[in-house]
Write an enzyme that holds these catalytic residues in place. Structure first.
Site, PDB file in Angstrom:
ATOM      1  N   LYS A   1       0.845  -1.196   0.000  1.00 48.72           N
ATOM      2  CA  LYS A   1       0.000   0.000   0.000  1.00 48.72           C
ATOM      3  C   LYS A   1       0.884   1.252   0.000  1.00 48.72           C
ATOM      4  CE  LYS A   1      -2.133   2.760   3.020  1.00 48.72           C
ATOM      5  NZ  LYS A   1      -2.170   3.885   2.109  1.00 48.72           N
TER       6      LYS A   1
ATOM      7  N   GLY B   1       6.742   5.413   7.960  1.00 52.05           N
ATOM      8  CA  GLY B   1       5.793   6.517   8.095  1.00 52.05           C
ATOM      9  C   GLY B   1       5.985   7.178   9.451  1.00 52.05           C
ATOM     10  N   SER B   2       4.929   7.793   9.930  1.00 46.19           N
ATOM     11  CA  SER B   2       5.053   8.567  11.168  1.00 46.19           C
ATOM     12  C   SER B   2       5.108   7.654  12.394  1.00 46.19           C
ATOM     13  CB  SER B   2       3.862   9.513  11.294  1.00 46.19           C
ATOM     14  OG  SER B   2       2.678   8.752  11.397  1.00 46.19           O
ATOM     15  N   THR B   3       5.628   8.190  13.466  1.00 43.46           N
ATOM     16  CA  THR B   3       5.701   7.435  14.729  1.00 43.46           C
ATOM     17  C   THR B   3       4.286   7.129  15.232  1.00 43.46           C
ATOM     18  OG1 THR B   3       7.845   8.370  15.247  1.00 43.46           O
ATOM     19  CG2 THR B   3       6.564   7.566  17.118  1.00 43.46           C
TER      20      THR B   3
ATOM     21  N   THR C   1       1.493   6.539  13.441  1.00 46.21           N
ATOM     22  CA  THR C   1       0.937   5.380  12.721  1.00 46.21           C
ATOM     23  C   THR C   1       1.699   4.108  13.089  1.00 46.21           C
ATOM     24  OG1 THR C   1       0.389   6.850  10.890  1.00 46.21           O
ATOM     25  CG2 THR C   1       0.318   4.504  10.431  1.00 46.21           C
TER      26      THR C   1
ATOM     27  N   GLU D   1       9.915   1.937  10.439  1.00 43.19           N
ATOM     28  CA  GLU D   1      10.819   3.076  10.185  1.00 43.19           C
ATOM     29  C   GLU D   1       9.983   4.330  10.368  1.00 43.19           C
ATOM     30  OE1 GLU D   1      13.908   2.747   9.813  1.00 43.19           O
ATOM     31  OE2 GLU D   1      13.999   0.589   9.418  1.00 43.19           O
TER      32      GLU D   1
ATOM     33  N   CYS E   1      13.195  11.974   6.167  1.00 40.67           N
ATOM     34  CA  CYS E   1      13.257  11.616   7.589  1.00 40.67           C
ATOM     35  C   CYS E   1      14.659  11.823   8.150  1.00 40.67           C
ATOM     36  CB  CYS E   1      12.821  10.166   7.770  1.00 40.67           C
ATOM     37  SG  CYS E   1      13.771   9.050   6.726  1.00 40.67           S
TER      38      CYS E   1
ATOM     39  N   GLU F   1       8.367  16.529  15.333  1.00 37.79           N
ATOM     40  CA  GLU F   1       8.823  16.459  13.939  1.00 37.79           C
ATOM     41  C   GLU F   1       7.991  17.413  13.069  1.00 37.79           C
ATOM     42  OE1 GLU F   1       7.936  12.900  11.626  1.00 37.79           O
ATOM     43  OE2 GLU F   1       9.982  12.936  10.819  1.00 37.79           O
TER      44      GLU F   1
HETATM   45  P1  NAD Z   1       1.864   8.255   7.815  1.00 37.14           P
HETATM   46  O1  NAD Z   1       2.212   7.503   9.028  1.00 37.14           O
HETATM   47  O2  NAD Z   1       0.735   9.192   7.855  1.00 37.14           O
HETATM   48  O3  NAD Z   1       1.534   7.250   6.611  1.00 37.14           O
HETATM   49  C1  NAD Z   1       2.459   6.284   6.163  1.00 37.14           C
HETATM   50  C2  NAD Z   1       1.690   5.145   5.495  1.00 37.14           C
HETATM   51  O4  NAD Z   1       0.910   4.476   6.486  1.00 37.14           O
HETATM   52  C3  NAD Z   1       0.706   5.619   4.429  1.00 37.14           C
HETATM   53  O5  NAD Z   1       0.687   4.693   3.372  1.00 37.14           O
HETATM   54  C4  NAD Z   1      -0.621   5.616   5.180  1.00 37.14           C
HETATM   55  O6  NAD Z   1      -1.737   5.481   4.359  1.00 37.14           O
HETATM   56  C5  NAD Z   1      -0.436   4.387   6.054  1.00 37.14           C
HETATM   57  N1  NAD Z   1      -1.299   4.350   7.244  1.00 37.14           N
HETATM   58  C6  NAD Z   1      -1.809   5.406   7.955  1.00 37.14           C
HETATM   59  N2  NAD Z   1      -2.569   4.952   8.984  1.00 37.14           N
HETATM   60  C7  NAD Z   1      -2.511   3.591   8.941  1.00 37.14           C
HETATM   61  C8  NAD Z   1      -3.080   2.563   9.756  1.00 37.14           C
HETATM   62  N3  NAD Z   1      -3.851   2.827  10.807  1.00 37.14           N
HETATM   63  N4  NAD Z   1      -2.802   1.274   9.426  1.00 37.14           N
HETATM   64  C9  NAD Z   1      -2.000   0.988   8.374  1.00 37.14           C
HETATM   65  N5  NAD Z   1      -1.457   1.925   7.559  1.00 37.14           N
HETATM   66  C10 NAD Z   1      -1.701   3.214   7.849  1.00 37.14           C
HETATM   67  O7  NAD Z   1       3.212   8.980   7.359  1.00 37.14           O
HETATM   68  P2  NAD Z   1       3.382  10.015   6.162  1.00 37.14           P
HETATM   69  O8  NAD Z   1       2.812  11.320   6.570  1.00 37.14           O
HETATM   70  O9  NAD Z   1       2.936   9.376   4.883  1.00 37.14           O
HETATM   71  O10 NAD Z   1       4.978  10.118   6.067  1.00 37.14           O
HETATM   72  C11 NAD Z   1       5.738  11.029   6.806  1.00 37.14           C
HETATM   73  C12 NAD Z   1       6.376  10.322   7.984  1.00 37.14           C
HETATM   74  O11 NAD Z   1       7.183   9.250   7.527  1.00 37.14           O
HETATM   75  C13 NAD Z   1       7.315  11.219   8.770  1.00 37.14           C
HETATM   76  O12 NAD Z   1       7.086  11.010  10.135  1.00 37.14           O
HETATM   77  C14 NAD Z   1       8.698  10.708   8.380  1.00 37.14           C
HETATM   78  O13 NAD Z   1       9.710  10.931   9.344  1.00 37.14           O
HETATM   79  C15 NAD Z   1       8.432   9.272   8.199  1.00 37.14           C
HETATM   80  N6  NAD Z   1       9.468   8.641   7.382  1.00 37.14           N
HETATM   81  C16 NAD Z   1      10.358   7.824   8.019  1.00 37.14           C
HETATM   82  C17 NAD Z   1      11.371   7.226   7.292  1.00 37.14           C
HETATM   83  C18 NAD Z   1      12.364   6.311   7.957  1.00 37.14           C
HETATM   84  O14 NAD Z   1      13.078   5.611   7.236  1.00 37.14           O
HETATM   85  N7  NAD Z   1      12.453   6.281   9.268  1.00 37.14           N
HETATM   86  C19 NAD Z   1      11.469   7.457   5.914  1.00 37.14           C
HETATM   87  C20 NAD Z   1      10.542   8.307   5.320  1.00 37.14           C
HETATM   88  C21 NAD Z   1       9.529   8.892   6.064  1.00 37.14           C
END
Ligand code: NAD
Length: 487
Positions: free
Chosen positions: A173, A226-228, A230, A248, A282, A385
């Site tokens: 996804k 994604g975000s901490t 989620t 991550e 990130c 963040e």
């Molecule tokens: P997000 O957590 O909002 O979404 C990430 C993904 O998770 C999306 O595909 C989203 O649809 C999905 N998602 C959201 N809620 C969910 C749930 N309840 N169950 C399953 N999937 C769900 O993050 P974002 O806004 O897309 O990305 C930005 C974040 O990603 C920032 O916090 C950034 O630091 C982080 N990030 C981390 C790294 C790393 O390697 N550590 C790399 C890139 C981005």
């Protein structure tokens, strides 16, 4: 208008309930297409397809699997220009950046893991009586890869490639904010002849589609970036079902600058580590800590260089910084600039929209790179963040103070350290609470190295053999050689 579709069992399909999500070009704030708003039924179809494909894919020879994955890499390279434009349209990043970083990295991901799997070996131990222990690593089954919007195809393939190379089948996804290149990637998989059901890509929102994907008991492992926030939700769902997770998550990375560094190199790299990809990486260093003796000089030079960065339409080669990914995110970043001022911060530059945007891009989400001073590390601006082109700068007097400030958040993804003192480089790196430390450089990546964060930035590691270990289950086999041995 572009119409994106799910890719399930080798077929392109709309969401079963027919819903769609509007896709916005953030550089102009106009709708450019739609993606399926998929739900539980689509997840079930995708999981069933992946389940049916698993026996064939997992028992296929590595060489044959690699043939498909290398073909996909070749097609990414062939279509690199088109993919770079698509990534920029969806995300707002400069086309030049997508062409230089995102798309080449996507094909490298595919090639790297097809290669790595050939070198991936088990362990073996001979016992005193001649008995042999050896380990085998088997694919897990159906796994899920969930990715964010900041480096869409780059991070999507970073997960899918090791999962497939290790013999798993996948339901993936991409972010609902930037699904375009994931869709184009499925067209590439089809063209490469990847067997049906091996990779299934479903589009939709996280709280609906993502949630049902994570909770399904057929899914054996979840690789999430994604975000901490989620990541926490996913970890809770997964724990109840004893699934493997690789998380991550967010960062608030320190960039620590000592007076004995190579100043010019540090300045040029710091500009990059602060604002590359609109600060939406990130790994960007958003808390800059500078030794007091060079603080004034640094701030002066850094502000001057930052003011010279051109913010503008992603398709102009003069634009170093493009558009913020979405209106929501743009508003979030601006609210932090506001908060920083309320907390007593001083805006040294930026904090507003550029005033020289062309008429066609007036509605886009642009923000001048922003430098803030006068804040301590405890304030919300330095604790939360922001994930945009916003950094703070603070001075320190001693190494102890620098370390204390560097480690003062709940995050621990990466850190940059600038010093020419090799003893300090070792000492300080070891004391940083961070999964990755770059000394006198930033974002220098070797795909063989473990990638990931500590504290609330991550659980587990991606990259190299760590990724292949994550996507496999180990089994120890012990063979008794001396059959006469009494128990
Ligand atoms: P997000 O957590 O909002 O979404 C990430 C993904 O998770 C999306 O595909 C989203 O649809 C999905 N998602 C959201 N809620 C969910 C749930 N309840 N169950 C399953 N999937 C769900 O993050 P974002 O806004 O897309 O990305 C930005 C974040 O990603 C920032 O916090 C950034 O630091 C982080 N990030 C981390 C790294 C790393 O390697 N550590 C790399 C890139 C981005």
């Amino acid at each position: 208008m572009k119409v994106l579709r799910n890719y399930i069992n080798g077929q392109f399909q709309d969401a079963s309930k027919g819903g769609t999500i509007e896709l916005i070009d953030p550089s102009k704030n106009i709708v450019y297409g739609t993606a399926p708003d998929s739900g539980e039924e689509d997840v079930l179809n995708a999981i069933n397809a992946a389940k049916s494909a698993f026996p064939i894919w997992s028992s296929m020879s590595i060489e044959k699997r690699n043939h498909y994955l290398n073909k996909i890499a070749d097609l990414i390279d062939e279509k690199a220009d088109m993919l770079a434009k698509a990534e920029s349209l969806d995300n707002g990043k400069p086309i030049k950046l997508a062409a230089r970083v995102d798309i080449p990295r996507a094909s490298s991901n595919m090639r790297f893991f097809t290669n790595a799997i050939l070198q991936f070996n088990g362990e073996n131990y001979l016992m005193a009586d001649g008995s042999v222990n050896y380990t085998v690593r088997d694919p897990l089954g159906v796994v899920s890869c969930i990715s964010p919007w900041n480096l869409p195809l780059y991070l999507f393939t970073w997960k899918i490639a090791p999962a497939l190379a290790a013999g798993n089948t996948v339901v993936a996804k991409p972010s609902e904010v930037t699904p375009l290149t994931a869709f184009l990637f499925t067209e590439i998989c089809k063209e490469a002849g990847l067997p049906d059901g091996v990779l299934n890509v479903v589009h939709g929102y996280g709280h609906t589609l993502g949630n049902s994907l994570v909770k399904h008991d057929t899914i054996k492992a979840i690789s999430f970036t994604g975000s901490t926030r989620t990541g926490g939700i996913i970890a809770q769902s997964a724990a109840a079902l004893f699934k493997k997770v690789s998380l991550e998550m967010g960062g608030k990375n320190p960039n620590i600058i000592f007076a004995d560094c190579d100043y010019d190199k540090m300045l040029a790299t710091t500009l990059h580590s602060s604002f590359a990809n609109q600060g939406e990486i990130c790994l960007c260093g958003s808390r800059i800590l500078v030794e007091e003796s060079i603080y004034d000089q640094f701030l002066n030079d850094f502000v001057a260089k930052t003011k010279a960065l051109k913010v503008g339409p992603p398709d102009l080669s003069s634009s170093k910084i493009g558009a913020i990914v979405s209106e929501d995110h743009y508003n979030k970043i601006r609210s932090y600039v506001q908060l920083a001022q309320e907390e007593g911060g001083r805006i040294e530059c930026g904090g507003t929209r550029p005033d020289d945007l062309p008429e066609t891009h007036q509605q886009g989400f642009y923000l001048l790179p922003t430098i803030i001073t006068g804040l301590d590390q405890q304030c919300r601006t330095n604790q939360e963040e922001i994930f945009g082109p916003v950094v703070t700068v603070e001075s320190f007097k001693t190494e102890t103070e620098a370390l204390e400030k560097a480690n003062a958040t709940k995050y621990g993804l990466s850190a940059s350290l600038w010093t020419s003192n090799v003893h300090r480089a070792h000492r300080f790196s070891r004391s940083l609470e961070s999964g990755i430390v770059w000394v006198n450089t930033w974002l220098k990546r070797d795909l063989r190295t473990p990638f990931g964060g500590v504290k609330q930035s991550g659980v587990g590691r991606e990259g190299g053999f760590d990724a292949l270990r994550f996507f496999t289950e180990v089994k120890n086999i012990c063979i008794q050689v001396n059959t006469d041995e009494a128990l």
